[in-house]
Design a protein around this motif. Structure first.
Motif, PDB file in Angstrom:
ATOM      1  N   PHE A  68       0.814  -1.212   0.000  1.00 30.45           N
ATOM      2  CA  PHE A  68       0.000   0.000   0.000  1.00 30.45           C
ATOM      3  C   PHE A  68       0.850   1.265   0.000  1.00 30.45           C
ATOM      4  CE2 PHE A  68      -2.027   3.496   2.212  1.00 30.45           C
ATOM      5  CZ  PHE A  68      -3.220   3.621   1.509  1.00 30.45           C
ATOM      6  N   LYS A  69       0.537   2.154  -0.936  1.00 33.76           N
ATOM      7  CA  LYS A  69       1.156   3.482  -0.994  1.00 33.76           C
ATOM      8  C   LYS A  69       0.040   4.453  -1.368  1.00 33.76           C
ATOM      9  CE  LYS A  69       5.919   2.425  -1.942  1.00 33.76           C
ATOM     10  NZ  LYS A  69       6.070   1.770  -0.698  1.00 33.76           N
ATOM     11  N   PRO A  70      -0.127   5.547  -0.613  1.00 32.62           N
ATOM     12  CA  PRO A  70      -1.196   6.494  -0.938  1.00 32.62           C
ATOM     13  C   PRO A  70      -1.050   7.035  -2.348  1.00 32.62           C
ATOM     14  CG  PRO A  70      -0.159   7.059   1.153  1.00 32.62           C
ATOM     15  CD  PRO A  70       0.657   5.968   0.537  1.00 32.62           C
ATOM     16  N   GLY A  71      -2.145   7.085  -3.049  1.00 34.61           N
ATOM     17  CA  GLY A  71      -2.155   7.625  -4.400  1.00 34.61           C
ATOM     18  C   GLY A  71      -2.802   8.999  -4.429  1.00 34.61           C
ATOM     19  N   THR A  72      -2.832   9.600  -5.584  1.00 34.54           N
ATOM     20  CA  THR A  72      -3.490  10.893  -5.733  1.00 34.54           C
ATOM     21  C   THR A  72      -4.866  10.649  -6.328  1.00 34.54           C
ATOM     22  OG1 THR A  72      -2.482  11.167  -7.893  1.00 34.54           O
ATOM     23  CG2 THR A  72      -1.335  12.145  -6.031  1.00 34.54           C
ATOM     24  N   HIS A  73      -5.868  11.101  -5.635  1.00 38.84           N
ATOM     25  CA  HIS A  73      -7.248  10.854  -6.048  1.00 38.84           C
ATOM     26  C   HIS A  73      -8.013  12.159  -6.043  1.00 38.84           C
ATOM     27  CE1 HIS A  73      -6.593   6.547  -5.730  1.00 38.84           C
ATOM     28  NE2 HIS A  73      -5.918   6.829  -4.641  1.00 38.84           N
ATOM     29  N   GLY A  74      -7.613  13.068  -6.897  1.00 35.25           N
ATOM     30  CA  GLY A  74      -8.269  14.365  -6.962  1.00 35.25           C
ATOM     31  C   GLY A  74      -9.668  14.259  -7.511  1.00 35.25           C
ATOM     32  N   PRO A  75     -10.424  15.347  -7.399  1.00 30.14           N
ATOM     33  CA  PRO A  75     -11.782  15.326  -7.921  1.00 30.14           C
ATOM     34  C   PRO A  75     -11.801  15.058  -9.409  1.00 30.14           C
ATOM     35  CG  PRO A  75     -11.164  17.523  -7.163  1.00 30.14           C
ATOM     36  CD  PRO A  75     -10.033  16.606  -6.848  1.00 30.14           C
ATOM     37  N   ALA A  76     -12.792  14.318  -9.840  1.00 29.02           N
ATOM     38  CA  ALA A  76     -12.917  13.985 -11.257  1.00 29.02           C
ATOM     39  C   ALA A  76     -13.194  15.236 -12.072  1.00 29.02           C
ATOM     40  CB  ALA A  76     -14.033  12.975 -11.440  1.00 29.02           C
ATOM     41  N   ASP A  77     -12.721  15.255 -13.296  1.00 30.51           N
ATOM     42  CA  ASP A  77     -12.971  16.373 -14.192  1.00 30.51           C
ATOM     43  C   ASP A  77     -14.413  16.278 -14.676  1.00 30.51           C
ATOM     44  OD1 ASP A  77     -12.864  18.477 -15.936  1.00 30.51           O
ATOM     45  OD2 ASP A  77     -11.673  17.432 -17.442  1.00 30.51           O
ATOM     46  N   THR A  78     -15.239  17.145 -14.143  1.00 32.90           N
ATOM     47  CA  THR A  78     -16.665  17.087 -14.469  1.00 32.90           C
ATOM     48  C   THR A  78     -17.042  18.045 -15.588  1.00 32.90           C
ATOM     49  OG1 THR A  78     -17.141  18.689 -12.746  1.00 32.90           O
ATOM     50  CG2 THR A  78     -17.338  16.350 -12.156  1.00 32.90           C
ATOM     51  N   SER A  79     -16.105  18.804 -16.106  1.00 28.61           N
ATOM     52  CA  SER A  79     -16.451  19.791 -17.126  1.00 28.61           C
ATOM     53  C   SER A  79     -17.034  19.131 -18.381  1.00 28.61           C
ATOM     54  CB  SER A  79     -15.233  20.645 -17.483  1.00 28.61           C
ATOM     55  OG  SER A  79     -14.192  19.825 -17.966  1.00 28.61           O
ATOM     56  N   LYS A  80     -16.470  18.031 -18.842  1.00 23.65           N
ATOM     57  CA  LYS A  80     -16.994  17.336 -20.019  1.00 23.65           C
ATOM     58  C   LYS A  80     -18.370  16.744 -19.731  1.00 23.65           C
ATOM     59  CE  LYS A  80     -12.641  16.260 -22.277  1.00 23.65           C
ATOM     60  NZ  LYS A  80     -11.784  15.209 -22.810  1.00 23.65           N
ATOM     61  N   ALA A  81     -18.530  16.183 -18.547  1.00 26.96           N
ATOM     62  CA  ALA A  81     -19.823  15.614 -18.177  1.00 26.96           C
ATOM     63  C   ALA A  81     -20.890  16.701 -18.090  1.00 26.96           C
ATOM     64  CB  ALA A  81     -19.715  14.874 -16.852  1.00 26.96           C
ATOM     65  N   ASP A  82     -20.536  17.829 -17.511  1.00 26.96           N
ATOM     66  CA  ASP A  82     -21.481  18.937 -17.404  1.00 26.96           C
ATOM     67  C   ASP A  82     -21.863  19.459 -18.782  1.00 26.96           C
ATOM     68  OD1 ASP A  82     -21.460  18.771 -14.654  1.00 26.96           O
ATOM     69  OD2 ASP A  82     -19.966  20.354 -14.395  1.00 26.96           O
ATOM     70  N   GLU A  83     -20.882  19.542 -19.669  1.00 24.40           N
ATOM     71  CA  GLU A  83     -21.137  20.014 -21.030  1.00 24.40           C
ATOM     72  C   GLU A  83     -22.070  19.052 -21.775  1.00 24.40           C
ATOM     73  OE1 GLU A  83     -18.568  20.593 -25.093  1.00 24.40           O
ATOM     74  OE2 GLU A  83     -17.590  21.077 -23.204  1.00 24.40           O
ATOM     75  N   ALA A  84     -21.833  17.763 -21.646  1.00 28.03           N
ATOM     76  CA  ALA A  84     -22.676  16.766 -22.313  1.00 28.03           C
ATOM     77  C   ALA A  84     -24.097  16.803 -21.746  1.00 28.03           C
ATOM     78  CB  ALA A  84     -22.079  15.376 -22.144  1.00 28.03           C
ATOM     79  N   ARG A  85     -24.214  16.956 -20.432  1.00 29.89           N
ATOM     80  CA  ARG A  85     -25.530  17.024 -19.800  1.00 29.89           C
ATOM     81  C   ARG A  85     -26.302  18.242 -20.308  1.00 29.89           C
ATOM     82  NH1 ARG A  85     -23.812  16.704 -15.043  1.00 29.89           N
ATOM     83  NH2 ARG A  85     -23.925  14.458 -14.911  1.00 29.89           N
ATOM     84  N   ALA A  86     -25.627  19.379 -20.426  1.00 28.04           N
ATOM     85  CA  ALA A  86     -26.267  20.600 -20.916  1.00 28.04           C
ATOM     86  C   ALA A  86     -26.746  20.423 -22.360  1.00 28.04           C
ATOM     87  CB  ALA A  86     -25.295  21.773 -20.821  1.00 28.04           C
ATOM     88  N   ARG A  87     -25.955  19.750 -23.184  1.00 28.00           N
ATOM     89  CA  ARG A  87     -26.357  19.494 -24.570  1.00 28.00           C
ATOM     90  C   ARG A  87     -27.596  18.603 -24.634  1.00 28.00           C
ATOM     91  NH1 ARG A  87     -20.732  18.308 -27.800  1.00 28.00           N
ATOM     92  NH2 ARG A  87     -19.835  20.391 -27.543  1.00 28.00           N
ATOM     93  N   LEU A  88     -27.630  17.558 -23.794  1.00 30.64           N
ATOM     94  CA  LEU A  88     -28.793  16.665 -23.769  1.00 30.64           C
ATOM     95  C   LEU A  88     -30.049  17.399 -23.291  1.00 30.64           C
ATOM     96  CD1 LEU A  88     -27.291  13.335 -22.414  1.00 30.64           C
ATOM     97  CD2 LEU A  88     -28.356  13.705 -24.626  1.00 30.64           C
ATOM     98  N   GLU A  89     -29.886  18.223 -22.282  1.00 30.18           N
ATOM     99  CA  GLU A  89     -31.030  18.981 -21.784  1.00 30.18           C
ATOM    100  C   GLU A  89     -31.563  19.927 -22.855  1.00 30.18           C
ATOM    101  OE1 GLU A  89     -29.799  20.794 -18.116  1.00 30.18           O
ATOM    102  OE2 GLU A  89     -29.820  18.895 -17.043  1.00 30.18           O
ATOM    103  N   ALA A  90     -30.649  20.567 -23.576  1.00 30.43           N
ATOM    104  CA  ALA A  90     -31.068  21.479 -24.664  1.00 30.43           C
ATOM    105  C   ALA A  90     -31.748  20.714 -25.787  1.00 30.43           C
ATOM    106  CB  ALA A  90     -29.854  22.240 -25.191  1.00 30.43           C
ATOM    107  N   LEU A  91     -31.279  19.509 -26.070  1.00 27.03           N
ATOM    108  CA  LEU A  91     -31.840  18.702 -27.148  1.00 27.03           C
ATOM    109  C   LEU A  91     -33.256  18.247 -26.828  1.00 27.03           C
ATOM    110  CD1 LEU A  91     -31.308  17.225 -29.846  1.00 27.03           C
ATOM    111  CD2 LEU A  91     -30.442  15.312 -28.502  1.00 27.03           C
ATOM    112  N   PHE A  92     -33.476  17.844 -25.574  1.00 31.60           N
ATOM    113  CA  PHE A  92     -34.773  17.301 -25.191  1.00 31.60           C
ATOM    114  C   PHE A  92     -35.689  18.306 -24.515  1.00 31.60           C
ATOM    115  CE2 PHE A  92     -32.060  13.517 -25.461  1.00 31.60           C
ATOM    116  CZ  PHE A  92     -32.802  12.799 -26.383  1.00 31.60           C
ATOM    117  N   LYS A  93     -35.271  19.548 -24.465  1.00 31.52           N
ATOM    118  CA  LYS A  93     -36.075  20.591 -23.852  1.00 31.52           C
ATOM    119  C   LYS A  93     -37.340  20.821 -24.668  1.00 31.52           C
ATOM    120  CE  LYS A  93     -35.571  25.177 -21.927  1.00 31.52           C
ATOM    121  NZ  LYS A  93     -34.684  26.332 -21.789  1.00 31.52           N
ATOM    122  N   LYS A  94     -38.465  20.937 -24.005  1.00 34.01           N
ATOM    123  CA  LYS A  94     -39.745  21.121 -24.696  1.00 34.01           C
ATOM    124  C   LYS A  94     -40.029  22.581 -24.940  1.00 34.01           C
ATOM    125  CE  LYS A  94     -41.788  16.907 -23.052  1.00 34.01           C
ATOM    126  NZ  LYS A  94     -42.843  16.279 -22.320  1.00 34.01           N
TER     127      LYS A  94
END
Length: 94
Positions: A68-94
């Motif tokens: 066991f050796k501690p690793g680096t586990h920084g926060p995940a890069d959510t910018s791409k996920a947020d961008e994809a979610r925004a595109r899907l919301e815009a696509l399916f927006k009524k």
């Protein structure tokens, strides 16, 4: 090297040594666990890049692994996920 909790991604003052019973002061998960180790990798057989390590069934619980050796586990890069979610919301927006 900054050590970051694998679960809550908050900074820890653990340094290079983490005891087997040590928990994250923020979210109380076990820190001496596979998911916190620099050798942890879900994409390889057994979930560990260290070929000499014994198999550990619960990757999120404390264990006695000698490699066991501690690793680096920084926060995940959510910018791409947020961008994809925004595109899907815009696509399916009524």
């Amino acid at each position: 090297m900054e050590v970051v909790c694998w679960s809550c991604h908050k900074s820890l003052e653990a340094g290079d040594s983490i005891s087997r019973t040590q928990e994250c002061p923020h979210c109380t998960v076990d820190l001496h666990a596979c998911r916190m180790c620099k050798f942890f990798d879900d994409t390889v057989s057994g979930g560990c890049k260290e070929t000499q390590a014994d198999y550990v069934h619960r990757k999120d619980k404390a264990n006695f692994c000698e490699y066991f050796k501690p690793g680096t586990h920084g926060p995940a890069d959510t910018s791409k996920a947020d961008e994809a979610r925004a595109r899907l919301e815009a696509l399916f927006k009524k």
